[in-house]
Every structure is written in structure tokens, then in C-alpha cells.
Design an enzyme around this catalytic site. Structure first.
Site, PDB file in Angstrom:
ATOM      1  N   GLY A 325      15.292  -4.340  -8.637  1.00 43.49           N
ATOM      2  CA  GLY A 325      14.080  -4.778  -7.308  1.00 43.49           C
ATOM      3  C   GLY A 325      13.856  -6.361  -7.729  1.00 43.49           C
ATOM      4  O   GLY A 325      14.577  -6.585  -9.445  1.00 43.49           O
ATOM      5  N   GLY A 328       7.272 -10.998  -7.089  1.00 44.29           N
ATOM      6  CA  GLY A 328       6.908 -11.853  -7.606  1.00 44.29           C
ATOM      7  C   GLY A 328       6.557 -12.143  -9.038  1.00 44.29           C
ATOM      8  O   GLY A 328       6.646 -13.427  -9.737  1.00 44.29           O
ATOM      9  N   GLY A 330       8.492 -10.872 -11.549  1.00 41.20           N
ATOM     10  CA  GLY A 330      10.321 -10.765 -11.823  1.00 41.20           C
ATOM     11  C   GLY A 330      11.482  -9.956 -11.186  1.00 41.20           C
ATOM     12  O   GLY A 330      11.098  -9.428 -10.361  1.00 41.20           O
ATOM     13  N   ILE A 331      11.488 -10.008 -12.522  1.00 41.00           N
ATOM     14  CA  ILE A 331      13.303  -8.804 -11.826  1.00 41.00           C
ATOM     15  C   ILE A 331      13.062  -6.760 -12.321  1.00 41.00           C
ATOM     16  O   ILE A 331      12.602  -7.311 -14.065  1.00 41.00           O
ATOM     17  CB  ILE A 331      14.653  -8.986 -12.356  1.00 41.00           C
ATOM     18  CG1 ILE A 331      14.166 -10.187 -11.088  1.00 41.00           C
ATOM     19  CG2 ILE A 331      15.723  -8.294 -11.337  1.00 41.00           C
ATOM     20  CD1 ILE A 331      16.043 -11.456 -11.340  1.00 41.00           C
ATOM     21  N   VAL A 332      12.741  -6.215 -11.624  1.00 43.33           N
ATOM     22  CA  VAL A 332      13.250  -4.734 -12.649  1.00 43.33           C
ATOM     23  C   VAL A 332      15.114  -4.941 -12.478  1.00 43.33           C
ATOM     24  O   VAL A 332      15.576  -4.337 -11.373  1.00 43.33           O
ATOM     25  CB  VAL A 332      12.767  -3.628 -11.711  1.00 43.33           C
ATOM     26  CG1 VAL A 332      12.598  -2.216 -12.400  1.00 43.33           C
ATOM     27  CG2 VAL A 332      11.445  -4.087 -11.625  1.00 43.33           C
ATOM     28  N   LYS A 346      10.768  -3.896 -16.623  1.00 36.63           N
ATOM     29  CA  LYS A 346      10.123  -4.921 -15.901  1.00 36.63           C
ATOM     30  C   LYS A 346      10.737  -6.059 -16.811  1.00 36.63           C
ATOM     31  O   LYS A 346      10.021  -6.120 -17.343  1.00 36.63           O
ATOM     32  CB  LYS A 346       9.149  -4.297 -15.622  1.00 36.63           C
ATOM     33  CG  LYS A 346       7.951  -5.831 -14.506  1.00 36.63           C
ATOM     34  CD  LYS A 346       6.295  -4.920 -14.667  1.00 36.63           C
ATOM     35  CE  LYS A 346       5.612  -5.566 -14.226  1.00 36.63           C
ATOM     36  NZ  LYS A 346       4.828  -5.057 -13.614  1.00 36.63           N
ATOM     37  N   ASP A 443      -3.629  -3.235  -6.266  1.00 40.64           N
ATOM     38  CA  ASP A 443      -2.646  -3.717  -5.754  1.00 40.64           C
ATOM     39  C   ASP A 443      -2.344  -2.389  -5.114  1.00 40.64           C
ATOM     40  O   ASP A 443      -0.920  -2.481  -5.576  1.00 40.64           O
ATOM     41  CB  ASP A 443      -2.370  -4.472  -6.721  1.00 40.64           C
ATOM     42  CG  ASP A 443      -1.254  -5.602  -5.469  1.00 40.64           C
ATOM     43  OD1 ASP A 443      -1.520  -5.716  -4.547  1.00 40.64           O
ATOM     44  OD2 ASP A 443       0.278  -5.878  -6.394  1.00 40.64           O
TER      45      ASP A 443
END
Length: 642
Positions: A325, A328, A330-332, A346, A443
Site C-alpha cells: 500500500g 500521502g 508513506g508506504i506500507v 507503515k 478520516d
């Protein structure tokens, strides 16, 4: 008398990195386990209405699935060994690799040259390919380095040596010190694998596979693997231009980063130094004022602080193969700990607006929240500029990857969707009323709902959450955070938020689950209405079932299809997205209405944002983009109760 010969060979037994197609089925979860007690590979279907079988046909291993409502056996992929490069020794001789993106597909490994130049150049099958490539002269006493061949099916390991007890650095040093070692590979599952002598049956993939490190001379030209002479003059010019471009880019990036750090340093400046705690080489505040009380400190979280090296090893050096994944923040990455436990890491981007305060918000919140419908935080890691959160790994990823995908959405029947809706509602009720602290998520959206192997929904991403006091009903903020399309009118326009703001977001999410349409990008072709306006119009005209996802309607003959229950959920969703705050129900009422058919449900009023294309609000939304866009702006008081 038949002579046995190898026809096809998979990759190393580490979860089928040598058969990437095996990991492409969205309805099957694969798991490779290796520990002191067992070595096993298993797969499990997430949808039990689907059947799967493996068969051999014309020498090819194929996987077929029986998927309703098609009612036919379909191949999951063309074949598990369908391509030319999948055949054993496609390129004939040793020290070659097959790459279907090159022409011709057979290549010498870097550091090797064709044994018979002329025959190789003409691709003579018997003289050239069968003879393969030979190693360039390599002085054992000289300086060596490793050339990295990415996304490969590793060479045949019949003559390889495996050691699962050492780390990657020891593995590399061992190969460097052994004159006979030609290459090595390293992975969490496979350990350290070293080869001596010739390398046989290698191919490359567009994605997936392993990394093969080939030992070459330190002064060997990496571009001469085909045996051709490179144009050194052109290369020097190209390197000079490229170096200048890289230097200019680095200067710009460094300047922007310096300005950002300088601004952040001024904002975070504080005279308090004594009351701090060191976490993995980063100083963080020991106590969070007005957060959990004087007795609650970072050291009392009972949350493991994972070593950076352990995270690197678990994710195979943050390999792209393990990327599951991106957002905004970062990356998982998917990872596996040394004990076999699967995790999701994460990794916050250094350029992400989620700073230390927001990171600590997520850590301190989730560490204390225990509910079946909330994602479980296993630990965190802070190392120099890196901030990482370690979660339980959820096999079915996020809700939006199923809901808005044409192929996967047909697997979500109404019962599964209703269970997901109910689970999200219970998780939100826990945050608002049943947890130790009253928490506003701020969110809530489809991409922040994760699904486990049983499709149980779990609310995630608490970086923007806000803690309320028990006597607090609403608050104001200087800057708006969240995702457009899910924000309530009073929050987006007046910067006022409350539990009812989350209720509005839940209502939008509920209508998305019923309709299968993404709120931010939906436009009715006839009336130009957005999703809320489209649902309201059909509801007002007693045509509520017209908005239901066709994937659910196709399953209408099944007992899982319940029209009355769908219409009840539709009515509840419209109640949640009403324009006025006081008209929206609390989550306790929502859970009650979802769980009991005997509860009387009020008639909803017109939703907020019930507008046609062309209005000022809609124009602003278009300017912001129809894609998933989160407003990453924060205040310093985000984790303090008012």
C-alpha cells in the site's frame, strides 16, 4: 523406457517467489511457514463459494477456479509455467539468464562472456546457446564486488549451500572470502544461499522473484555482459551530464529539506530537556500534557520498540515485492518476523506532514484501544529520521481494493457487505462512547478500513484522531484535516468537528458499500448529481434499490440478498449524512437500528452536499482532484483534549 528429464522448475520455496502468478489471486491467501516445528505452504480461500483446482495439461501446470455467477471453470492465469522463459534451461548452457523483455531473450550474466562468440551472436541453438557463457578471468587475490540481478528465479540449487543462521552481511563476506563462490542470495525465508561453479536455469520477472548477487571483478564493466565493447567516450559524456543533473537535483532537494527542518525546529523549540525519554536514538517527550494523566508515560505503554535491523530483515530491506500500500503518509510493507509472524509495516515518509506529534498520537491511541473492529498495533520503531508503525498483517488489505474493483466487488455479496457495515459501526461506537477516551477519528473512509482473512473490518490510521473530554461535545480547529468527499459540511466549511462529523463520514461510507460507487468521483450521467444527491433522488422517488451495486443485484436469487435490509441500511445512511448536525443520529442509535428490525427508523432529510455539478462546492472539489486526496495539515494541539 522413458528417460526422466526436468521440464519446468519453480523458484525457491519461500512463498513461490519463483511463481509470482500464484500470488495474483485476490480471493486466495497464501502462507509459507518455516520454524523449528514445521515447514509448510498452504493457501486458503477468502470466499468459500469459489472452488479451485490444479491440473497438468500438455506438460503445463494450470490453476482453474469455479466463480459464481459465471458458473464455469476459468484459468486464474494462463498457466503457472506458460512463458518461454519458464521452460527448464531455455537458454541452454550455464551462466545465462532468460529475459522476455529483451531481444533476443537469452543473455550472459554480467561478469560472463559467450563461450562461442560467433555462434552466440547468431543464436545457433546447438553451438551457441548450448555452450552458454563462461566467467571472465577473476583473480582470487584481487578486489571483487557484487552485481545485483533483480527479480530473478534463482539458479538451480542442487549444488548450492544454504545457511539460515547468519545475516546478510555475514553471507556477503563469506562469498567474498571464498574464491570458488560465484554468487549468493539472501532472504528471510531462504536464509543465505551461496553457489559455486556454474549458474543454471535463471530467468527474470517484471516483478516478484529474488535478488541474485553475482561476484565480479571490482573493475569489471557492468555494461559488458553481452561481450560487446562499450563506447567509453559516450559513456563518460553521459555520466558527466547525468552526474551534473543528479547534483543539481540533490541541491534543490537539500535546500527544500533544510527549509522544512528549519521551520519545524522553530515550531518544536522548547526549553524543557530534563523530562524526556530516548527511544531508539530519537528524543521524544516523556509525558503528553492533558493526554492520559500524570501516571501515563511513554515507558508505560507496554508497546514493544522494535529494532530497526529487525524491521529491515522482516521486510527484506523494504523490497518492492513486499509493498502492499501507499499513501500521502508513506508506504506500507508486508513483513515476516523471525518467529514466523506476519506484520504490516507503515513506514512514514520523511517528507510526510505526519510529524512526531501525529506519530505519537497514533502510537498512544492504538496501543490503548482494544476492539475486534480496530486494527491492532504490535509495536513501533524510531531510528534517526525513520518513523515506523508495526501492525498485525490483514490478508485482504483495504475495503476500497475490493469495493471499487470490478472483479473483486462481485465476491462481496450483501451478507458480507452488511457484516462489514455493522463491524465498522461497532468500532466507531467503541471510539465515541465505550473506550476509556472519547476519540474522533476525523478520516474515516474506505481505504482506512482493513479486512482480515475472514473479511472482518478493522478501522485503521489514527494519525488525525482527536481526543475529547467526557463533557466535550464539539471543538474548533484552525486547519482542516481529512479526505474530501467524506467530510461533514460543518467541518469542511466552519472547521467545527464532533462525533457527528464521524457519523457523516460513516454515512458516506455506508452508501458507498451499498452502491459500489466512489463518492468523490461519482456523477450521475442524467442529472449530474453527486452520489449523495443521486441516492437522495432515488430514495425520494421510492427507487432505492436502483442505486444498489449490480454485483449485489446479480446475486438476487441467493438467500443472502435481502431487499428490506438493504433499504433499511440505505435509510440509515441518509440519516447519517443529513446536513444539520442535530439531525444526525449518534452511533449508539445507528448500531441499534442496524441490529434490530423492530426499531422505528425516522425519515431522513436532504443530505449535505446534495448538489449538482457546476455549483461552487462541486467546482472546488474538482479543482482538488477526483482521486483519493487527504488534506495533510495539522495543528500542534492535535493530541491535547480541550
Amino acid at each position: 523406457m522413458y528417460k526422466e528429464s526436468i521440464w519446468q522448475r519453480s523458484g525457491e520455496w519461500d512463498g513461490f517467489s519463483g511463481i509470482p502468478e500464484m500470488q495474483e489471486s485476490y480471493y486466495i491467501v497464501y502462507n509459507y511457514t518455516e520454524n523449528n516445528e514445521e515447514v509448510s505452504y498452504r493457501f486458503q480461500k477468502t470466499n468459500h463459494s469459489i472452488y479451485s483446482r490444479l491440473i497438468m495439461r500438455d506438460g503445463m501446470l494450470m490453476q482453474f477456479t469455479w466463480i459464481p455467477p459465471l458458473w464455469a471453470w476459468k484459468p486464474s492465469v494462463d498457466s503457472l509455467f506458460a512463458k518461454t522463459c519458464d521452460l527448464y534451461l531455455t537458454c541452454g548452457g550455464p551462466n545465462t539468464y532468460c529475459d522476455e523483455n529483451t531481444s533476443p531473450i537469452c543473455n550472459c550474466i554480467t561478469g560472463y562472456v559467450p563461450k562461442k562468440d560467433t555462434a552466440w551472436a547468431e543464436r545457433d541453438e546447438w553451438l551457441g546457446l548450448s555452450s552458454g557463457c563462461v566467467r571472465k578471468e577473476l583473480n582470487c587475490q584481487g578486489q571483487h564486488r557484487f552485481f545485483q540481478l533483480n527479480n530473478t528465479k534463482l539458479p538451480d540449487t542442487k549444488t548450492a549451500t544454504v545457511d539460515r543462521r547468519i545475516d546478510v552481511k555475514t553471507c556477503k563476506d563469506r562469498c567474498l572470502s571464498d574464491c570458488n563462490c560465484t554468487s549468493f542470495a539472501f532472504g528471510t525465508e531462504i536464509g543465505c544461499v551461496t553457489w559455486t561453479g556454474n549458474l543454471v536455469d535463471i530467468r527474470t520477472y517484471n516483478e516478484g522473484g529474488n535478488v541474485l548477487y553475482v561476484k565480479v571483478s571490482a573493475d569489471d564493466d557492468a555494461d559488458s555482459s553481452s561481450g560487446e565493447k562499450s563506447d567509453r567516450t559516450g559513456k563518460i559524456i553521459g555520466l558527466t551530464i547525468g552526474g551534473f543533473s543528479v547534483m543539481l537535483t540533490l541541491i534543490v532537494i537539500f535546500f527544500c529539506f533544510w527549509k522544512r527542518r528549519d521551520k519545524q525546529a522553530k515550531a518544536d523549540a522548547t526549553p524543557i530537556v530534563a523530562n524526556q525519554v530516548l527511544m531508539n536514538e530519537v528524543v521524544l517527550p516523556r509525558k503528553k500534557r492533558n493526554l492520559f494523566g500524570e501516571e501515563d508515560e511513554v515507558k508505560d505503554l507496554k508497546l514493544p520498540l522494535m529494532e530497526f535491523e529487525a524491521v529491515v530483515a522482516a521486510t527484506q530491506h523494504f523490497s518492492d515485492v513486499n509493498k502492499v500500500g501507499k499513501g500521502g503518509f508513506g508506504i506500507v510493507y508486508k513483513g515476516r518476523l523471525s518467529d514466523g509472524q506476519e506484520i504490516a509495516v507503515k513506514r512514514l515518509s520523511e517528507m510526510s506532514a505526519q510529524g512526531t506529534d501525529e506519530f505519537m498520537t497514533e502510537v498512544t491511541l492504538i496501543a490503548r484501544l482494544q476492539h475486534v473492529n480496530l486494527v491492532k498495533l504490535l509495536g513501533c520503531c524510531i531510528y534517526e529520521g525513520e518513523k515506523m508503525l508495526i501492525y498485525e498483517y490483514l490478508e485482504n488489505l483495504s475495503l476500497d481494493s475490493h469495493l471499487f474493483d470490478e472483479a473483486r466487488s462481485c465476491l462481496l455479496n450483501w451478507k458480507m457487505r452488511f457484516d462489514i457495515i455493522s463491524g465498522i459501526a461497532r468500532g466507531l461506537l467503541y471510539l465515541h462512547q465505550d473506550s476509556r477516551f472519547r476519540i474522533i477519528h476525523r478520516d474515516l473512509k474506505a481505504s482506512n478500513i482493513l479486512l482480515d482473512k475472514d473479511m472482518t473490518p478493522k478501522i485503521s490510521d489514527f494519525g488525525m484522531a482527536r481526543i475529547f473530554g467526557r463533557d466535550e461535545t464539539e471543538a474548533n480547529t484552525r486547519k482542516v484535516v481529512g479526505t474530501y468527499g467524506y467530510m461533514s459540511p460543518e467541518y469542511a466549511m466552519n472547521r467545527t468537528f464532533s462525533m457527528k462529523s464521524d457519523v457523516f463520514s460513516f454515512g458516506v461510507l455506508l452508501l458507498e458499500i451499498i452502491s459500489g460507487k466512489r463518492s468523490r468521483s461519482f456523477r450521475d450521467s442524467d442529472s449530474n448529481l453527486n452520489l449523495l444527491g443521486y441516492v437522495w433522488r432515488n430514495w425520494s422517488e421510492d427507487q432505492g434499490l436502483e442505486i444498489v451495486d449490480t454485483a449485489v443485484i446479480v446475486d438476487s436469487s441467493s438467500p443472502t440478498f435481502r431487499p428490506r435490509e438493504i433499504l433499511r441500511c440505505l435509510q440509515i445512511g441518509l440519516l447519517c449524512v443529513q446536513e444539520l448536525v442535530e439531525d444526525r443520529p449518534m452511533m449508539s442509535s445507528v448500531v441499534l437500528m442496524l441490529g434490530s428490525e423492530g426499531v422505528l427508523i425516522p425519515q431522513p432529510k436532504q443530505p449535505g452536499y446534495c448538489v449538482a455539478s457546476g455549483s461552487s462546492l462541486d467546482t472546488q472539489s474538482k479543482q482538488r482532484d477526483d482521486g483519493a486526496w487527504t488534506v495533510n495539515q495539522f495543528t500542534n494541539s492535535i493530541i491535547d483534549a480541550r
